[in-house]
Write a protein that holds these residues in place. Structure first.
Motif, PDB file in Angstrom:
ATOM      1  N   GLU A  67       0.084  80.041  80.750  1.00 19.28           N
ATOM      2  CA  GLU A  67      -1.116  79.425  81.320  1.00 19.28           C
ATOM      3  C   GLU A  67      -0.721  78.497  82.470  1.00 19.28           C
ATOM      4  OE1 GLU A  67      -4.494  79.215  79.884  1.00 19.28           O
ATOM      5  OE2 GLU A  67      -4.074  80.926  78.597  1.00 19.28           O
ATOM      6  N   PRO A  68      -1.681  78.190  83.347  1.00 22.10           N
ATOM      7  CA  PRO A  68      -1.349  77.344  84.505  1.00 22.10           C
ATOM      8  C   PRO A  68      -0.718  76.003  84.122  1.00 22.10           C
ATOM      9  CG  PRO A  68      -3.530  78.272  84.763  1.00 22.10           C
ATOM     10  CD  PRO A  68      -3.070  78.649  83.378  1.00 22.10           C
ATOM     11  N   ASN A  69      -1.023  75.502  82.923  1.00 23.23           N
ATOM     12  CA  ASN A  69      -0.441  74.218  82.525  1.00 23.23           C
ATOM     13  C   ASN A  69       0.903  74.383  81.823  1.00 23.23           C
ATOM     14  OD1 ASN A  69      -1.183  75.280  80.112  1.00 23.23           O
ATOM     15  ND2 ASN A  69      -2.578  73.638  79.525  1.00 23.23           N
ATOM     16  N   GLY A  70       1.405  75.620  81.737  1.00 23.22           N
ATOM     17  CA  GLY A  70       2.726  75.841  81.164  1.00 23.22           C
ATOM     18  C   GLY A  70       2.721  76.238  79.705  1.00 23.22           C
ATOM     19  N   ASP A  71       1.544  76.319  79.084  1.00 21.64           N
ATOM     20  CA  ASP A  71       1.479  76.766  77.688  1.00 21.64           C
ATOM     21  C   ASP A  71       1.832  78.246  77.605  1.00 21.64           C
ATOM     22  OD1 ASP A  71       0.648  74.296  76.990  1.00 21.64           O
ATOM     23  OD2 ASP A  71      -1.447  74.828  76.591  1.00 21.64           O
ATOM     24  N   VAL A  72       2.641  78.589  76.593  1.00 23.32           N
ATOM     25  CA  VAL A  72       3.045  79.981  76.414  1.00 23.32           C
ATOM     26  C   VAL A  72       2.327  80.550  75.199  1.00 23.32           C
ATOM     27  CG1 VAL A  72       4.987  81.529  75.975  1.00 23.32           C
ATOM     28  CG2 VAL A  72       5.296  79.536  77.432  1.00 23.32           C
ATOM     29  N   TYR A  73       1.748  81.724  75.369  1.00 21.23           N
ATOM     30  CA  TYR A  73       1.060  82.385  74.264  1.00 21.23           C
ATOM     31  C   TYR A  73       1.683  83.753  74.032  1.00 21.23           C
ATOM     32  CZ  TYR A  73      -2.679  78.920  74.333  1.00 21.23           C
ATOM     33  OH  TYR A  73      -3.396  77.753  74.251  1.00 21.23           O
ATOM     34  N   ILE A  74       2.027  84.031  72.766  1.00 17.02           N
ATOM     35  CA  ILE A  74       2.502  85.354  72.398  1.00 17.02           C
ATOM     36  C   ILE A  74       1.681  85.797  71.192  1.00 17.02           C
ATOM     37  CG2 ILE A  74       4.468  86.710  71.544  1.00 17.02           C
ATOM     38  CD1 ILE A  74       6.305  84.734  73.004  1.00 17.02           C
ATOM     39  N   ASN A  75       1.100  86.988  71.265  1.00 21.37           N
ATOM     40  CA  ASN A  75       0.255  87.505  70.185  1.00 21.37           C
ATOM     41  C   ASN A  75      -0.797  86.489  69.754  1.00 21.37           C
ATOM     42  OD1 ASN A  75       1.526  89.971  70.084  1.00 21.37           O
ATOM     43  ND2 ASN A  75       3.075  89.251  68.636  1.00 21.37           N
ATOM     44  N   ASP A  76      -1.495  85.938  70.722  1.00 17.50           N
ATOM     45  CA  ASP A  76      -2.613  85.027  70.475  1.00 17.50           C
ATOM     46  C   ASP A  76      -2.227  83.671  69.907  1.00 17.50           C
ATOM     47  OD1 ASP A  76      -4.609  86.548  71.486  1.00 17.50           O
ATOM     48  OD2 ASP A  76      -5.127  87.501  69.592  1.00 17.50           O
ATOM     49  N   ALA A  77      -0.942  83.424  69.776  1.00 17.96           N
ATOM     50  CA  ALA A  77      -0.557  82.140  69.215  1.00 17.96           C
ATOM     51  C   ALA A  77       0.224  81.352  70.265  1.00 17.96           C
ATOM     52  CB  ALA A  77       0.307  82.332  67.973  1.00 17.96           C
ATOM     53  N   ARG A  78      -0.043  80.073  70.319  1.00 17.42           N
ATOM     54  CA  ARG A  78       0.683  79.244  71.253  1.00 17.42           C
ATOM     55  C   ARG A  78       2.087  79.019  70.711  1.00 17.42           C
ATOM     56  NH1 ARG A  78       0.970  73.455  72.728  1.00 17.42           N
ATOM     57  NH2 ARG A  78       2.374  73.741  74.448  1.00 17.42           N
ATOM     58  N   VAL A  79       3.060  79.217  71.566  1.00 17.64           N
ATOM     59  CA  VAL A  79       4.451  79.086  71.154  1.00 17.64           C
ATOM     60  C   VAL A  79       5.094  77.993  71.987  1.00 17.64           C
ATOM     61  CG1 VAL A  79       6.639  80.308  70.910  1.00 17.64           C
ATOM     62  CG2 VAL A  79       4.501  81.567  70.697  1.00 17.64           C
ATOM     63  N   PRO A  80       5.695  77.004  71.322  1.00 14.50           N
ATOM     64  CA  PRO A  80       6.408  76.002  72.120  1.00 14.50           C
ATOM     65  C   PRO A  80       7.547  76.675  72.890  1.00 14.50           C
ATOM     66  CG  PRO A  80       6.165  75.296  69.836  1.00 14.50           C
ATOM     67  CD  PRO A  80       5.770  76.730  69.889  1.00 14.50           C
ATOM     68  N   MET A  81       7.787  76.193  74.082  1.00 14.17           N
ATOM     69  CA  MET A  81       8.751  76.834  74.970  1.00 14.17           C
ATOM     70  C   MET A  81      10.105  77.086  74.302  1.00 14.17           C
ATOM     71  SD  MET A  81       8.940  78.080  77.989  1.00 14.17           S
ATOM     72  CE  MET A  81       7.822  77.363  79.186  1.00 14.17           C
ATOM     73  N   GLU A  82      10.602  76.091  73.545  1.00 15.77           N
ATOM     74  CA  GLU A  82      11.954  76.235  73.005  1.00 15.77           C
ATOM     75  C   GLU A  82      12.015  77.221  71.828  1.00 15.77           C
ATOM     76  OE1 GLU A  82      10.268  73.476  73.305  1.00 15.77           O
ATOM     77  OE2 GLU A  82       9.878  72.660  71.303  1.00 15.77           O
ATOM     78  N   GLN A  83      10.832  77.693  71.372  1.00 22.36           N
ATOM     79  CA  GLN A  83      10.848  78.654  70.259  1.00 22.36           C
ATOM     80  C   GLN A  83      10.591  80.086  70.713  1.00 22.36           C
ATOM     81  OE1 GLN A  83       8.200  77.303  67.156  1.00 22.36           O
ATOM     82  NE2 GLN A  83       9.152  75.276  67.162  1.00 22.36           N
TER      83      GLN A  83
END
Lengths: 149, 141
Positions: free
Chosen positions: A72-88
């Protein structure tokens, strides 16, 4: 009265059944159509504006071997509809990569305005999971729009 | 009773003559409106994490520095000389570089705060120039 009754009889001589001979054909046709065209959406669409590129290629890969990583534009990462913290991201992709027998192809779907450091963090995480075959999702750009840039 | 008989004079069949028309109309509607989500983009293979850091001669590297505002600066090899270019020039420059040195590596260094689309624009131009050896880096200053 007799005349009216006669009229009724004439009418009922016509077939009063719905012709069902072709019903099966129609049903199967529709069924086959839906079977062929239905793609089970694995995730909710996220409305991002993807960057445009003239060199955009069609990616020939089985759907099950493609993993979408949304940024997302704010840097949030989503995989399979779930937000994933960057380091994970790496930890999450690794089992998927193993399950796919190393055929996993990552679709990096970043918004065009994401600061590049987030994209870089994602690619670094993917490298830790050995998922090195990636592509940056882009929309095909025509020469006309390019001229205005 | 007489009333009932009059009523039953009205056709009691569902008209099925147009059934096939309706079915085909629906079929055509779905055929034309279905959009298949296709996978497309710019493919690239990242270096593996286990890969040894390879020493590359500076003469084999051309740096594309992507600044925060999207301006592109080219820095060749060891020389600190910088050349500001526009996006449309990159393809030609890269083709020239590959012709001169097939081992040339295009290193795209992007400012951490630069919007992603600027990097894609550069990568787009490099792929149009058929550059095989591309390295994506964060431009840390």
């Amino acid at each position: 009265m007799a005349k009216k009754s006669g009229g009724f009889e004439r009418k009922s001589k016509a077939a009063s059944e719905i012709p069902t001979a072709s019903m099966a054909d129609i049903a199967f046709l529709l069924l086959i159509f839906f079977m062929v065209s239905t793609t089970f959406r694995r995730e909710q669409p996220r409305h991002l504006a993807f960057p445009q590129a003239q060199a955009t290629q069609k990616i020939d890969e089985k759907r099950k071997n493609i993993l979408h990583v949304w940024i997302e534009p704010n840097g949030d990462v989503y995989i399979n509809d779930a937000r994933v913290p960057m380091e994970q991201v790496g930890e999450l992709v690794l089992p998927l990569y193993r399950a796919s027998e190393r055929a996993l192809l990552i679709s990096i779907r970043g918004d065009r305005d994401v600061p590049y450091r987030f994209i870089n963090s994602v690619t670094e995480e993917l490298r830790t999971a050995n998922a090195v075959r990636v592509f940056f999702h882009t929309d095909l750009e025509s020469r006309l729009t390019r001229a205005r840039r | 009773m007489a009333l009932l008989k009059r009523k039953s004079k009205v056709s009691d069949e569902i008209p099925t003559a147009s059934m096939a028309d309706i079915a085909f109309l629906l079929l055509i509607f779905f055929l034309t409106t279905t959009v298949f989500e296709e996978e497309k983009g710019l493919p690239i293979v990242l270096p593996e994490a286990s890969a040894m850091e390879q020493a590359v001669s500076q003469s084999n590297i051309i740096h594309f520095l992507v600044q925060e505002d999207g301006a592109i600066v080219i820095r060749r090899g060891e020389s600190q000389a910088e050349q500001v270019v526009s996006y449309s020039e990159i393809e030609g420059i890269m083709r020239q570089e590959i012709a001169n040195n097939p081992l040339i590596i295009a290193a795209v260094k992007t400012d951490p705060n630069s919007p992603y689309r600027h990097m894609i624009n550069v990568l787009d131009e490099l792929q149009k120039a058929n550059a095989e050896r591309v390295s994506l880096q964060l431009w840390e200053r």
